[in-house]
Scaffold this active site. Structure first.
Site, PDB file in Angstrom:
ATOM      1  N   TYR A  77      -4.377   1.762  15.807  1.00  0.00           N
ATOM      2  CA  TYR A  77      -3.194   1.940  16.645  1.00  0.00           C
ATOM      3  C   TYR A  77      -3.482   1.647  18.121  1.00  0.00           C
ATOM      4  O   TYR A  77      -2.735   0.940  18.763  1.00  0.00           O
ATOM      5  CB  TYR A  77      -2.591   3.340  16.445  1.00  0.00           C
ATOM      6  CG  TYR A  77      -1.900   3.408  15.093  1.00  0.00           C
ATOM      7  CD1 TYR A  77      -0.591   2.978  14.941  1.00  0.00           C
ATOM      8  CD2 TYR A  77      -2.597   3.801  13.957  1.00  0.00           C
ATOM      9  CE1 TYR A  77       0.030   2.971  13.699  1.00  0.00           C
ATOM     10  CE2 TYR A  77      -1.990   3.792  12.711  1.00  0.00           C
ATOM     11  CZ  TYR A  77      -0.676   3.371  12.582  1.00  0.00           C
ATOM     12  OH  TYR A  77      -0.077   3.338  11.360  1.00  0.00           O
ATOM     13  N   GLU A 115      -3.383  -0.312   8.051  1.00  0.00           N
ATOM     14  CA  GLU A 115      -2.212   0.108   8.838  1.00  0.00           C
ATOM     15  C   GLU A 115      -2.331  -0.451  10.240  1.00  0.00           C
ATOM     16  O   GLU A 115      -3.394  -0.402  10.856  1.00  0.00           O
ATOM     17  CB  GLU A 115      -2.111   1.637   9.007  1.00  0.00           C
ATOM     18  CG  GLU A 115      -1.614   2.374   7.809  1.00  0.00           C
ATOM     19  CD  GLU A 115      -1.501   3.879   8.055  1.00  0.00           C
ATOM     20  OE1 GLU A 115      -1.267   4.289   9.220  1.00  0.00           O
ATOM     21  OE2 GLU A 115      -1.661   4.631   7.088  1.00  0.00           O
ATOM     22  N   HIS A 130      -3.108  10.912   0.910  1.00  0.00           N
ATOM     23  CA  HIS A 130      -2.557  10.684   2.244  1.00  0.00           C
ATOM     24  C   HIS A 130      -1.947  12.013   2.708  1.00  0.00           C
ATOM     25  O   HIS A 130      -0.759  12.122   2.959  1.00  0.00           O
ATOM     26  CB  HIS A 130      -1.532   9.543   2.217  1.00  0.00           C
ATOM     27  CG  HIS A 130      -1.236   8.931   3.561  1.00  0.00           C
ATOM     28  ND1 HIS A 130      -1.338   7.577   3.803  1.00  0.00           N
ATOM     29  CD2 HIS A 130      -0.826   9.472   4.735  1.00  0.00           C
ATOM     30  CE1 HIS A 130      -0.992   7.322   5.066  1.00  0.00           C
ATOM     31  NE2 HIS A 130      -0.679   8.469   5.646  1.00  0.00           N
ATOM     32  N   ARG A 152       0.857  -1.190   0.000  1.00  0.00           N
ATOM     33  CA  ARG A 152       0.000   0.000   0.000  1.00  0.00           C
ATOM     34  C   ARG A 152       0.892   1.239   0.000  1.00  0.00           C
ATOM     35  O   ARG A 152       1.657   1.451   0.944  1.00  0.00           O
ATOM     36  CB  ARG A 152      -0.909  -0.008   1.238  1.00  0.00           C
ATOM     37  CG  ARG A 152      -1.689   1.276   1.388  1.00  0.00           C
ATOM     38  CD  ARG A 152      -2.633   1.255   2.593  1.00  0.00           C
ATOM     39  NE  ARG A 152      -3.326   2.518   2.653  1.00  0.00           N
ATOM     40  CZ  ARG A 152      -3.299   3.370   3.679  1.00  0.00           C
ATOM     41  NH1 ARG A 152      -2.620   3.082   4.782  1.00  0.00           N
ATOM     42  NH2 ARG A 152      -3.941   4.509   3.616  1.00  0.00           N
ATOM     43  N   GLU A 163      -7.465   8.207   6.460  1.00  0.00           N
ATOM     44  CA  GLU A 163      -7.771   8.811   7.764  1.00  0.00           C
ATOM     45  C   GLU A 163      -8.293  10.238   7.675  1.00  0.00           C
ATOM     46  O   GLU A 163      -7.680  11.173   8.199  1.00  0.00           O
ATOM     47  CB  GLU A 163      -6.527   8.779   8.669  1.00  0.00           C
ATOM     48  CG  GLU A 163      -5.952   7.394   8.881  1.00  0.00           C
ATOM     49  CD  GLU A 163      -4.863   7.369   9.962  1.00  0.00           C
ATOM     50  OE1 GLU A 163      -4.412   8.437  10.394  1.00  0.00           O
ATOM     51  OE2 GLU A 163      -4.471   6.271  10.362  1.00  0.00           O
ATOM     52  N   ASN A 223      -7.354   1.560   9.842  1.00  0.00           N
ATOM     53  CA  ASN A 223      -6.050   1.729  10.488  1.00  0.00           C
ATOM     54  C   ASN A 223      -6.275   1.692  11.985  1.00  0.00           C
ATOM     55  O   ASN A 223      -7.109   2.430  12.511  1.00  0.00           O
ATOM     56  CB  ASN A 223      -5.412   3.077  10.131  1.00  0.00           C
ATOM     57  CG  ASN A 223      -5.013   3.165   8.662  1.00  0.00           C
ATOM     58  OD1 ASN A 223      -5.104   2.181   7.930  1.00  0.00           O
ATOM     59  ND2 ASN A 223      -4.573   4.331   8.244  1.00  0.00           N
TER      60      ASN A 223
HETATM   61  C1  GBH Z   1      -1.268   7.020  10.807  1.00  0.00           C
HETATM   62  O1  GBH Z   1      -1.924   7.938  11.621  1.00  0.00           O
HETATM   63  C2  GBH Z   1      -0.930   7.648   9.497  1.00  0.00           C
HETATM   64  O2  GBH Z   1      -1.803   7.194   8.482  1.00  0.00           O
HETATM   65  C3  GBH Z   1       0.498   7.449   9.084  1.00  0.00           C
HETATM   66  O3  GBH Z   1       0.814   8.330   8.050  1.00  0.00           O
HETATM   67  C4  GBH Z   1       1.394   7.628  10.287  1.00  0.00           C
HETATM   68  O4  GBH Z   1       2.748   7.660   9.957  1.00  0.00           O
HETATM   69  C5  GBH Z   1       1.109   6.496  11.233  1.00  0.00           C
HETATM   70  O5  GBH Z   1      -0.238   6.442  11.532  1.00  0.00           O
HETATM   71  C6  GBH Z   1       1.884   6.577  12.531  1.00  0.00           C
HETATM   72  O6  GBH Z   1       1.566   7.724  13.231  1.00  0.00           O
HETATM   73  O7  GBH Z   1      -2.817   9.825  22.055  1.00  0.00           O
HETATM   74  O8  GBH Z   1      -2.160   7.656  22.787  1.00  0.00           O
HETATM   75  O9  GBH Z   1      -4.424   8.033  22.130  1.00  0.00           O
HETATM   76  C7  GBH Z   1      -2.174   7.476  12.935  1.00  0.00           C
HETATM   77  C8  GBH Z   1      -3.025   8.399  13.742  1.00  0.00           C
HETATM   78  C9  GBH Z   1      -3.205   9.546  15.779  1.00  0.00           C
HETATM   79  C10 GBH Z   1      -3.132   7.151  15.828  1.00  0.00           C
HETATM   80  C11 GBH Z   1      -2.855   9.603  17.217  1.00  0.00           C
HETATM   81  C12 GBH Z   1      -2.842   7.204  17.319  1.00  0.00           C
HETATM   82  C13 GBH Z   1      -3.214   8.764  19.309  1.00  0.00           C
HETATM   83  C14 GBH Z   1      -2.620   7.904  20.290  1.00  0.00           C
HETATM   84  N1  GBH Z   1      -2.732   8.346  15.147  1.00  0.00           N
HETATM   85  N2  GBH Z   1      -3.331   8.434  17.890  1.00  0.00           N
HETATM   86  S1  GBH Z   1      -3.034   8.378  21.932  1.00  0.00           S
END
Ligand code: GBH
Length: 438
Positions: A284, A344, A113, A69, A158, A282
């Site tokens: 996290y 992601e 993006h 991707r 996103e 995505n």
């Molecule tokens: C993605 O965004 C993007 O698509 C990518 O470009 C980027 O490099 C990658 O992730 C890594 O950052 O404050 O502890 O609750 C991710 C968006 C926003 C996900 C902040 C986690 C908060 C964590 N992120 N979010 S917390």
């Protein structure tokens, strides 16, 4: 075939920002403004992928992934946002796609993006409804050239993060601080998705997806006001982007003092709710919220997820949150949920090669192992997951953090551009080789 892949984005890896007729993007402008990105870092060179793409494809082939991707830099294709098409920009992606196909790697291209042509920002960016139509023109141009070899297209990456960081809080390009007045930037991105999806199909695109970053939302307690806060956050972060795309309507925004989505016009929701071949997710981490202490403009406040390990970025590591998210989507949308692709998932670590040259990123191995198991668990509970893409192939330009956060399976020494596969790369290669599915 289950898709095992890695993910990247144009501004984060390509560099070569002034080459072959590329126009400026909002991120070029933002990163060069003092104080916006940590340590004054910019994407001017990044991973120099524009020149080293062939080496990077070879790394993916040796890793054994069957998909990649990447995102297309809109200002490489349309340097002034609309009008003249830059043939050299198309040529770059043409070569990359050929290289991927020759290596047996399925290309999955993201249109947007976050690197909007600066020329379009000068006309209002995503606050300007016309940007959605500009996106459809751009989509048609790239699909006409690449859809014969690119089977998977992702319109947006996103849109929530782009609206919040780019337009509400100003920590990402274009750096506007409009708080809730940023909502039209969400609506116009979604409209851009719908119009681009139509243009992609008209030009031969096979599968069309949109990628939303989603988070399981936890209430800090069982108290009524915390439950209400959690619901409001879920509306803003998740449902504002999934509902219109999958159900053709916006969620109730009354918790935000709104009786309708700003900037919405008749016919927009029909355009946004294009049939999709998949939903990109995505993931996290989960989010925990409570009722705001001072009733301010937002009906929630962050309560922090505690009691879990954290990444170098400070983000909590909660693999089961991915299972919870995927099964929750299935429960909420039922038959309206198309196949899901985890487009992601990954973590940052302070990785450096040891004296033996090895980058021993055991934390990332544990992270990936746990999250892949969570995907397997969601599949066992009936969620149709078709792919899993690790963020990221390479250490790269991590937006406002510059090069200070490393997410790669492959270490990049920025002084020399030397690539060193980390322990997690070797682990993933064996994992993929051992089992065709999570
Ligand atoms: C993605 O965004 C993007 O698509 C990518 O470009 C980027 O490099 C990658 O992730 C890594 O950052 O404050 O502890 O609750 C991710 C968006 C926003 C996900 C902040 C986690 C908060 C964590 N992120 N979010 S917390």
């Amino acid at each position: 075939m289950f898709l095992w892949g890695t993910a990247t984005a144009s501004y984060q890896i390509e560099g070569a920002v002034a080459e072959d007729g590329r126009g400026r993007s909002v991120w070029d402008t933002f990163a060069h403004e003092p104080g916006k990105v940590k340590d004054g870092h910019t994407g001017d060179v990044a991973c120099d992928h524009y020149h080293r793409w062939s080496e990077d494809v070879t790394l993916m082939a040796a890793l054994g992934v069957n998909s990649y991707r990447f995102s297309i830099s809109w200002p490489r294709i349309l340097p002034s946002g609309h009008g003249a098409v830059n043939e050299a920009g198309l040529g770059f992606y043409d070569r990359l796609v050929d290289g991927l196909c020759a290596a047996g790697i399925v290309p999955a291209a993201t249109l947007f993006h976050w690197d909007l042509p600066q020329a379009l920002e000068d006309e209002g960016g995503w606050l300007n409804r016309d940007t959605a139509s500009r996106m459809a023109e751009y989509a048609g141009i790239v699909a006409a050239r690449l859809a014969d070899r690119v089977p998977i297209w992702i319109t947006l990456n996103e849109p929530f993060i782009h609206m919040v960081f780019g337009y509400a809080l100003g920590t990402h390009a274009p750096g506007r601080t409009m708080f809730l007045d940023a909502l039209p930037a969400a609506h116009h991105q979604l409209l851009g998705h719908g119009l681009a999806a139509q243009a992609l199909r008209a030009h031969g695109a096979g599968q069309v997806l949109v990628t939303n970053n989603c988070t399981p939302v936890w209430a800090a307690s069982g108290a009524e006001e915390d439950l209400r806060a959690a619901e409001a956050y879920d509306v803003l972060h998740n449902r504002l982007f999934n509902d219109p795309v999958l159900l053709g309507r916006y969620p109730d925004l009354s918790a935000f003092g709104l009786d309708a989505m700003p900037a919405l016009r008749d016919g927009d929701l029909a355009a946004i709710a294009q049939p999709l071949d998949g939903l990109g997710i995505n993931y996290y981490n989960p989010t925990r919220v409570r009722a705001p202490g001072d009733p301010g403009i937002l009906p929630f406040e962050d309560a922090g997820v505690t009691g879990h390990p954290t990444t170098a970025f400070g983000w909590p590591v909660v693999p089961d949150g991915l299972r919870e998210l995927l099964t929750g989507l299935k429960a909420r949308y039922g038959e309206a949920l198309p196949p899901v692709y985890v487009t992601e998932n990954g973590c940052s670590q302070a990785d450096e090669p040891g004296p033996d040259g090895v980058v021993d990123d055991q934390g990332r191995i544990a992270f990936l192992d746990g999250h892949i198991a969570a995907v397997a668990a969601a599949m066992a509970e009936g969620v149709d997951v078709r792919g899993y893409f690790v963020w990221s192939l390479l250490d790269n330009f991590e937006w406002a953090e510059g090069y200070n956060q490393r997410f790669g399976l492959v270490h990049v020494d920025y002084a020399t551009q030397r690539r060193t596969p980390k322990a997690s790369y070797h682990w993933l290669r064996e994992r993929i080789a051992a089992r065709a599915t999570p």
